[in-house]
Write a protein that holds these residues in place. Structure first.
Motif, PDB file in Angstrom:
ATOM      1  N   ILE A 146       0.837  -1.208   0.000  1.00 36.63           N
ATOM      2  CA  ILE A 146       0.000   0.000   0.000  1.00 36.63           C
ATOM      3  C   ILE A 146       0.865   1.249   0.000  1.00 36.63           C
ATOM      4  CG2 ILE A 146      -1.666   1.306   1.397  1.00 36.63           C
ATOM      5  CD1 ILE A 146      -2.819  -1.462   2.221  1.00 36.63           C
ATOM      6  N   LEU A 147       1.951   1.247   0.770  1.00 39.54           N
ATOM      7  CA  LEU A 147       2.862   2.392   0.785  1.00 39.54           C
ATOM      8  C   LEU A 147       3.459   2.620  -0.595  1.00 39.54           C
ATOM      9  CD1 LEU A 147       4.256   4.474   2.668  1.00 39.54           C
ATOM     10  CD2 LEU A 147       6.112   2.829   2.885  1.00 39.54           C
ATOM     11  N   ALA A 149       2.093   1.758  -3.433  1.00 43.50           N
ATOM     12  CA  ALA A 149       1.022   2.248  -4.303  1.00 43.50           C
ATOM     13  C   ALA A 149       0.835   3.756  -4.130  1.00 43.50           C
ATOM     14  CB  ALA A 149      -0.279   1.501  -4.005  1.00 43.50           C
ATOM     15  N   TYR A 150       0.870   4.235  -2.883  1.00 43.16           N
ATOM     16  CA  TYR A 150       0.755   5.677  -2.651  1.00 43.16           C
ATOM     17  C   TYR A 150       1.946   6.429  -3.242  1.00 43.16           C
ATOM     18  CZ  TYR A 150      -3.333   5.658   0.366  1.00 43.16           C
ATOM     19  OH  TYR A 150      -4.596   5.556   0.854  1.00 43.16           O
ATOM     20  N   ALA A 151       3.138   5.881  -3.088  1.00 44.47           N
ATOM     21  CA  ALA A 151       4.321   6.535  -3.648  1.00 44.47           C
ATOM     22  C   ALA A 151       4.253   6.607  -5.155  1.00 44.47           C
ATOM     23  CB  ALA A 151       5.585   5.783  -3.205  1.00 44.47           C
ATOM     24  N   THR A 153       1.504   6.532  -6.995  1.00 46.46           N
ATOM     25  CA  THR A 153       0.431   7.465  -7.333  1.00 46.46           C
ATOM     26  C   THR A 153       0.913   8.910  -7.281  1.00 46.46           C
ATOM     27  OG1 THR A 153      -1.213   5.915  -6.469  1.00 46.46           O
ATOM     28  CG2 THR A 153      -1.890   8.230  -6.689  1.00 46.46           C
ATOM     29  N   LEU A 154       1.623   9.251  -6.200  1.00 51.98           N
ATOM     30  CA  LEU A 154       2.118  10.618  -6.083  1.00 51.98           C
ATOM     31  C   LEU A 154       3.188  10.933  -7.113  1.00 51.98           C
ATOM     32  CD1 LEU A 154       2.214  10.926  -2.203  1.00 51.98           C
ATOM     33  CD2 LEU A 154       0.594  11.985  -3.759  1.00 51.98           C
ATOM     34  N   SER A 157       1.387  11.406 -10.418  1.00 47.62           N
ATOM     35  CA  SER A 157       0.580  12.626 -10.401  1.00 47.62           C
ATOM     36  C   SER A 157       1.414  13.898 -10.417  1.00 47.62           C
ATOM     37  CB  SER A 157      -0.326  12.645  -9.170  1.00 47.62           C
ATOM     38  OG  SER A 157      -1.203  11.553  -9.191  1.00 47.62           O
TER      39      SER A 157
END
Length: 160
Positions: A146-147, A149-151, A153-154, A157
């Motif tokens: 999950i970490l 995936a957030y990295a 995504t950012l 983006s």
């Protein structure tokens, strides 16, 4: 590169004491292997001892290599045609730190095991961690997934 301050000489003396103790430990291990033969290798702590002693010997080889590379530069002024490969010296110095870092993990592991022999509480802690190892591993993998995936995504983006 040289032993110019009193604390450098003190550290050299302590280093010599450590390696004398390591050589004594190797002597004890050799006697245990001679006495126990193949049964010596049945105990996991004996494998940890062998790895620990091997890593100490690896750092000793790199320390002697570093001393051989730099001793002439510390004791006498160099000739005009001589040069010192600082990249190689830095590599050897870094290998000493790398082997010592991993060896410290093994040394603390041995200390933790020996403390467990003196009192039952560390044994209970190890037993609890062993029982929860699968659940903890799955939780850690999910957390990093999950970490990540957030990295990602950012990064996608907003860029670097």
């Amino acid at each position: 590169l040289g032993y110019v301050r009193p604390n450098n000489v003190a550290m050299l003396a302590l280093d010599i004491v450590v390696y004398v103790l390591v050589l004594g430990s190797i002597g004890v291990t050799v006697r245990k292997i001679y006495r126990l033969r193949m049964n010596f290798f049945n105990a996991p702590l004996n494998w940890v001892d062998l790895a620990n002693q091997s890593f100490f010997l690896c750092t000793l080889v790199f320390k002697l290599l570093l001393y051989g590379l730099t001793s002439s530069w510390v004791s006498t002024p160099p000739e005009e045609t001589e040069f010192l490969d600082f990249e190689y010296v830095g590599f050897v110095y870094q290998q000493i730190a790398n082997w010592n870092g991993f060896n410290s993990l093994l040394t603390w592991l041995k200390g933790f095991v020996y403390i467990g022999l003196l009192h039952k509480a560390p044994g209970k802690l190890v037993n609890t961690i062993t029982r929860s190892a699968v659940a903890t591993t799955v939780y850690t993998a999910m957390f990093f997934l999950i970490l990540w995936a957030y990295a990602q995504t950012l990064y996608v983006s907003f860029g670097s």
